[in-house]
Motif scaffolding. Structure first.
Motif, short mmCIF file in Angstrom:
data_model
loop_
_atom_site.label_atom_id
_atom_site.label_comp_id
_atom_site.label_asym_id
_atom_site.label_seq_id
_atom_site.Cartn_x
_atom_site.Cartn_y
_atom_site.Cartn_z
N ASN A 79 -18.55 -40.60 -71.96
CA ASN A 79 -18.94 -40.50 -70.48
C ASN A 79 -19.45 -39.20 -70.05
O ASN A 79 -20.35 -39.22 -69.38
N LYS A 80 -19.09 -38.29 -70.69
CA LYS A 80 -19.75 -36.80 -70.21
C LYS A 80 -21.00 -36.67 -70.68
O LYS A 80 -21.83 -36.11 -69.98
N SER A 81 -21.51 -37.41 -71.89
CA SER A 81 -22.61 -37.37 -72.18
C SER A 81 -23.56 -38.50 -71.60
O SER A 81 -24.78 -38.46 -71.85
N GLY A 82 -23.15 -39.33 -70.78
CA GLY A 82 -23.78 -40.45 -69.93
C GLY A 82 -24.14 -41.69 -70.76
O GLY A 82 -25.26 -42.10 -70.45
N THR A 83 -23.50 -41.81 -72.09
CA THR A 83 -23.91 -42.83 -72.90
C THR A 83 -22.94 -44.07 -72.72
O THR A 83 -23.10 -44.98 -73.58
N LEU A 84 -22.11 -44.23 -71.83
CA LEU A 84 -21.11 -45.50 -71.83
C LEU A 84 -21.85 -46.44 -71.27
O LEU A 84 -22.66 -46.42 -70.37
N SER A 85 -21.75 -47.66 -71.84
CA SER A 85 -22.17 -48.97 -71.52
C SER A 85 -21.13 -49.46 -70.40
O SER A 85 -20.16 -48.86 -70.20
N HIS A 86 -21.60 -50.60 -69.59
CA HIS A 86 -20.66 -50.84 -68.65
C HIS A 86 -19.43 -51.39 -69.19
O HIS A 86 -18.28 -50.98 -68.21
N PRO A 87 -19.43 -52.27 -70.23
CA PRO A 87 -17.97 -52.64 -70.75
C PRO A 87 -17.03 -51.59 -71.01
O PRO A 87 -16.12 -51.39 -70.85
N GLU A 88 -17.60 -50.49 -71.54
CA GLU A 88 -16.91 -49.09 -71.92
C GLU A 88 -16.51 -48.50 -70.79
O GLU A 88 -15.47 -47.76 -70.72
N GLU A 89 -17.13 -48.45 -69.39
CA GLU A 89 -16.70 -47.70 -68.24
C GLU A 89 -15.63 -48.56 -67.85
O GLU A 89 -14.62 -47.88 -67.46
N VAL A 90 -15.57 -49.76 -67.84
CA VAL A 90 -14.35 -50.83 -67.36
C VAL A 90 -13.18 -50.12 -68.35
O VAL A 90 -12.13 -50.11 -67.91
N GLU A 91 -13.57 -50.27 -69.82
CA GLU A 91 -12.48 -49.95 -70.74
C GLU A 91 -12.09 -48.53 -70.47
O GLU A 91 -10.61 -48.27 -70.27
N LEU A 92 -12.65 -47.64 -69.95
CA LEU A 92 -11.96 -46.32 -69.68
C LEU A 92 -11.43 -46.21 -68.56
O LEU A 92 -10.26 -45.48 -68.35
N ASP A 93 -11.73 -46.89 -67.54
CA ASP A 93 -11.16 -47.00 -66.32
C ASP A 93 -9.79 -47.69 -66.43
O ASP A 93 -8.80 -47.16 -65.99
N ARG A 94 -9.62 -48.72 -67.13
CA ARG A 94 -8.41 -49.30 -67.58
C ARG A 94 -7.62 -48.22 -68.25
O ARG A 94 -6.31 -48.26 -67.98
N TYR A 95 -8.06 -47.53 -69.32
CA TYR A 95 -7.15 -46.64 -69.98
C TYR A 95 -6.60 -45.52 -68.91
O TYR A 95 -5.56 -44.90 -69.03
N LEU A 96 -7.54 -45.03 -67.96
CA LEU A 96 -7.19 -43.87 -67.04
C LEU A 96 -6.20 -44.49 -66.10
O LEU A 96 -5.13 -43.67 -65.82
N LEU A 97 -6.36 -45.71 -65.84
CA LEU A 97 -5.35 -46.18 -64.98
C LEU A 97 -4.00 -46.37 -65.63
O LEU A 97 -2.85 -46.11 -64.95
N LEU A 98 -4.05 -46.84 -66.83
CA LEU A 98 -2.66 -46.91 -67.86
C LEU A 98 -1.91 -45.55 -67.95
O LEU A 98 -0.92 -45.33 -67.44
N GLU A 99 -2.95 -44.52 -68.03
CA GLU A 99 -2.31 -43.06 -68.33
C GLU A 99 -1.80 -42.59 -66.80
O GLU A 99 -0.72 -42.15 -66.96
N HIS A 100 -2.27 -43.07 -65.77
CA HIS A 100 -1.71 -42.54 -64.46
C HIS A 100 -0.41 -43.46 -64.16
O HIS A 100 0.45 -42.89 -63.89
N TRP A 101 -0.38 -44.72 -64.67
CA TRP A 101 1.19 -45.38 -64.54
C TRP A 101 2.21 -44.47 -65.29
O TRP A 101 3.04 -44.30 -64.90
N VAL A 102 1.77 -44.16 -66.37
CA VAL A 102 2.67 -43.47 -67.58
C VAL A 102 3.16 -42.18 -66.83
O VAL A 102 4.22 -41.90 -66.70
N ARG A 103 2.06 -41.36 -66.24
CA ARG A 103 2.46 -40.21 -65.61
C ARG A 103 3.41 -40.47 -64.31
O ARG A 103 4.27 -39.48 -64.19
N LEU A 104 3.00 -41.27 -63.54
CA LEU A 104 3.87 -41.42 -62.29
C LEU A 104 5.41 -42.02 -62.72
O LEU A 104 6.29 -41.43 -62.17
N ALA A 105 5.33 -42.92 -63.86
CA ALA A 105 6.90 -43.14 -64.29
C ALA A 105 7.52 -42.05 -64.87
O ALA A 105 8.67 -41.92 -64.45
N LYS A 106 6.90 -41.17 -65.72
CA LYS A 106 7.39 -39.85 -66.15
C LYS A 106 7.63 -38.96 -65.02
O LYS A 106 8.96 -38.36 -64.82
N ALA A 107 6.96 -38.70 -64.10
CA ALA A 107 7.40 -37.91 -63.01
C ALA A 107 8.63 -38.24 -62.30
O ALA A 107 9.51 -37.89 -61.70
#
Length: 118
Positions: A80-108
């Motif tokens: 993502n930093k290098s700008g070489t993500l495909s659209h499906p990979e962008e969707v995958e990354l967004d899903r993982y970031l949302l997942l991480e957000h859920w876990v952080r909220l639960a931990k807080a």
């Protein structure tokens, strides 16, 4: 062993009330705050299932991504930093970031629950 530490007045008053039971209380608190095992997760369905089971705060604090998931997230973030993500990979990354957000909220929330117990 003697340990000297500064604590807020409110906590100090609670600790004084414990009297000779203070070592026992500290032992319990340390045991609860340092999970002996981690709970690995690989995807969002595992996290939803775990959180829906209403686990203890200690269980929530033990949640960690699997090494494979960590590696995949790092790869996607680098691409993502290098700008070489495909659209499906962008969707995958967004899903993982949302997942991480859920876990952080639960931990807080879990950490807050543990703080009100002390």
């Amino acid at each position: 062993m003697q340990i000297i530490l500064n604590v807020p007045d409110r906590l100090g008053e609670k600790l004084q009330q414990l009297g000779d039971r203070l070592p026992e209380a500290l032992d319990r608190a340390v045991g609860e705050l340092t999970p002996t095992e981690t709970i690995p997760y690989q995807d969002d369905s595992q996290i939803v299932e775990l959180l829906a089971s209403q686990p203890s705060p200690e269980t929530i604090l033990a949640i960690r991504p699997t090494p494979a998931l960590q590696a995949r997230m790092s790869e996607l973030l680098d691409r993502n930093k290098s700008g070489t993500l495909s659209h499906p990979e962008e969707v995958e990354l967004d899903r993982y970031l949302l997942l991480e957000h859920w876990v952080r909220l639960a931990k807080a929330h879990a950490y807050k629950r543990l703080q009100t117990v002390v």
